[in-house]
Design a protein around this motif. Structure first.
Motif, mmCIF file in Angstrom:
data_model
loop_
_atom_site.group_PDB
_atom_site.id
_atom_site.type_symbol
_atom_site.label_atom_id
_atom_site.label_comp_id
_atom_site.label_asym_id
_atom_site.label_seq_id
_atom_site.Cartn_x
_atom_site.Cartn_y
_atom_site.Cartn_z
ATOM 1 N N GLY A 115 0.778 -1.234 0.000
ATOM 2 C CA GLY A 115 0.000 0.000 0.000
ATOM 3 C C GLY A 115 0.811 1.285 0.000
ATOM 4 N N TYR A 116 2.118 1.195 0.037
ATOM 5 C CA TYR A 116 2.949 2.400 0.033
ATOM 6 C C TYR A 116 3.066 2.960 -1.379
ATOM 7 N N LYS A 117 3.002 4.265 -1.462
ATOM 8 C CA LYS A 117 3.124 4.976 -2.739
ATOM 9 C C LYS A 117 4.428 5.776 -2.728
ATOM 10 N N ASP A 118 4.762 6.357 -3.893
ATOM 11 C CA ASP A 118 5.968 7.183 -3.962
ATOM 12 C C ASP A 118 5.809 8.324 -4.972
ATOM 13 N N LYS A 119 4.598 8.843 -5.084
ATOM 14 C CA LYS A 119 4.328 9.918 -6.049
ATOM 15 C C LYS A 119 4.675 11.307 -5.495
ATOM 16 N N THR A 120 4.467 11.523 -4.205
ATOM 17 C CA THR A 120 4.794 12.822 -3.599
ATOM 18 C C THR A 120 6.127 12.711 -2.853
ATOM 19 N N GLU A 121 6.698 13.851 -2.499
ATOM 20 C CA GLU A 121 7.954 13.847 -1.737
ATOM 21 C C GLU A 121 7.781 13.132 -0.406
ATOM 22 N N GLU A 122 6.657 13.365 0.259
ATOM 23 C CA GLU A 122 6.390 12.729 1.553
ATOM 24 C C GLU A 122 6.263 11.211 1.400
ATOM 25 N N GLU A 123 5.527 10.771 0.391
ATOM 26 C CA GLU A 123 5.378 9.334 0.136
ATOM 27 C C GLU A 123 6.727 8.705 -0.207
ATOM 28 N N GLU A 124 7.511 9.390 -1.026
ATOM 29 C CA GLU A 124 8.825 8.876 -1.412
ATOM 30 C C GLU A 124 9.744 8.766 -0.202
ATOM 31 N N SER A 125 9.669 9.744 0.683
ATOM 32 C CA SER A 125 10.483 9.707 1.904
ATOM 33 C C SER A 125 10.103 8.514 2.774
ATOM 34 N N THR A 126 8.811 8.285 2.942
ATOM 35 C CA THR A 126 8.340 7.133 3.724
ATOM 36 C C THR A 126 8.793 5.831 3.073
ATOM 37 N N MET A 127 8.679 5.753 1.750
ATOM 38 C CA MET A 127 9.100 4.551 1.018
ATOM 39 C C MET A 127 10.588 4.291 1.250
ATOM 40 N N ARG A 128 11.418 5.318 1.149
ATOM 41 C CA ARG A 128 12.870 5.159 1.353
ATOM 42 C C ARG A 128 13.182 4.701 2.771
ATOM 43 N N GLN A 129 12.473 5.258 3.744
ATOM 44 C CA GLN A 129 12.688 4.845 5.137
ATOM 45 C C GLN A 129 12.350 3.370 5.320
ATOM 46 N N LYS A 130 11.249 2.951 4.740
ATOM 47 C CA LYS A 130 10.846 1.542 4.822
ATOM 48 C C LYS A 130 11.868 0.646 4.131
ATOM 49 N N GLU A 131 12.300 1.040 2.926
ATOM 50 C CA GLU A 131 13.307 0.261 2.202
ATOM 51 C C GLU A 131 14.568 0.120 3.041
ATOM 52 N N ASP A 132 15.053 1.236 3.581
ATOM 53 C CA ASP A 132 16.276 1.213 4.395
ATOM 54 C C ASP A 132 16.115 0.315 5.612
ATOM 55 N N PHE A 133 14.954 0.405 6.251
ATOM 56 C CA PHE A 133 14.682 -0.423 7.431
ATOM 57 C C PHE A 133 14.771 -1.908 7.075
ATOM 58 N N TYR A 134 14.127 -2.306 5.993
ATOM 59 C CA TYR A 134 14.115 -3.727 5.634
ATOM 60 C C TYR A 134 15.448 -4.188 5.044
ATOM 61 N N ILE A 135 16.156 -3.326 4.365
ATOM 62 C CA ILE A 135 17.490 -3.689 3.874
ATOM 63 C C ILE A 135 18.409 -3.980 5.056
ATOM 64 N N THR A 136 18.314 -3.198 6.092
ATOM 65 C CA THR A 136 19.116 -3.421 7.305
ATOM 66 C C THR A 136 18.777 -4.761 7.936
ATOM 67 N N ARG A 137 17.513 -5.126 7.916
ATOM 68 C CA ARG A 137 17.083 -6.407 8.506
ATOM 69 C C ARG A 137 17.553 -7.613 7.705
ATOM 70 N N TYR A 138 17.918 -7.408 6.427
ATOM 71 C CA TYR A 138 18.336 -8.543 5.580
ATOM 72 C C TYR A 138 19.510 -9.300 6.197
ATOM 73 N N SER A 139 20.385 -8.615 6.880
ATOM 74 C CA SER A 139 21.566 -9.272 7.464
ATOM 75 C C SER A 139 21.188 -10.308 8.510
ATOM 76 N N ASN A 140 19.952 -10.314 8.967
ATOM 77 C CA ASN A 140 19.485 -11.308 9.944
ATOM 78 C C ASN A 140 19.140 -12.654 9.302
ATOM 79 N N PHE A 141 19.160 -12.721 7.974
ATOM 80 C CA PHE A 141 18.704 -13.946 7.293
ATOM 81 C C PHE A 141 19.836 -14.695 6.660
#
Length: 138
Positions: free
Chosen positions: A112-138
């Motif tokens: 459900g995340y979008k990336d059309k506005t600056e705010e949406e894109e910022s939220t998307m990047r934060q989520k991506e960064d969060f989950y990329i960091t978690r990848y090292s746990n697998f």
């Protein structure tokens, strides 16, 4: 179930940890895994998808087709591997990290995340960064 398909590229296998990580991402977003198909391809293949289905005439790294029903995440996610490598080089990023970013990006769109506005894109990047960091746990 997460499936991987390959069109016009040499890559034929994805590390099994990727599926585990993506399933964790989905569950962490309080969603359920349905059927997700990643189609890895070259630039020309994805350009044709972009032209035929979205009426866009430009290269992109990812296109996500959303088949979500309620909390069950399903969709087709087309990914251009050459575009990922080019973006990684342009952004001075590790190509594996950029690969994971794009894979997470597609799932986050299905969540459900979008990336059309600056705010949406910022939220998307934060989520991506969060989950990329978690990848090292697998």
């Amino acid at each position: 179930m997460i499936n991987y398909f390959f069109e016009n590229i040499d890559l034929k296998k994805i590390d099994s940890n990727i599926s585990i990580w993506l399933e964790d991402l989905i569950l962490s977003e309080n969603k359920k895994l349905g059927d997700i198909n990643y189609i890895f391809c070259d630039d020309e293949y994805l350009l044709k998808v972009n032209q035929d289905y979205l009426d866009h005439d430009y290269y992109t790294d990812i296109i996500t087709f959303d088949y979500v029903k309620g909390k069950t995440i399903s969709g087709d996610i087309f990914v251009s591997l050459p575009r990922i490598l080019d973006n990684a080089s342009t952004l001075s990023q590790d190509s594996e990290k950029e690969f994971r970013r794009v894979l997470a990006h597609g799932i986050l769109h299905l969540c459900g995340y979008k990336d059309k506005t600056e705010e949406e894109e910022s939220t998307m990047r934060q989520k991506e960064d969060f989950y990329i960091t978690r990848y090292s746990n697998f």
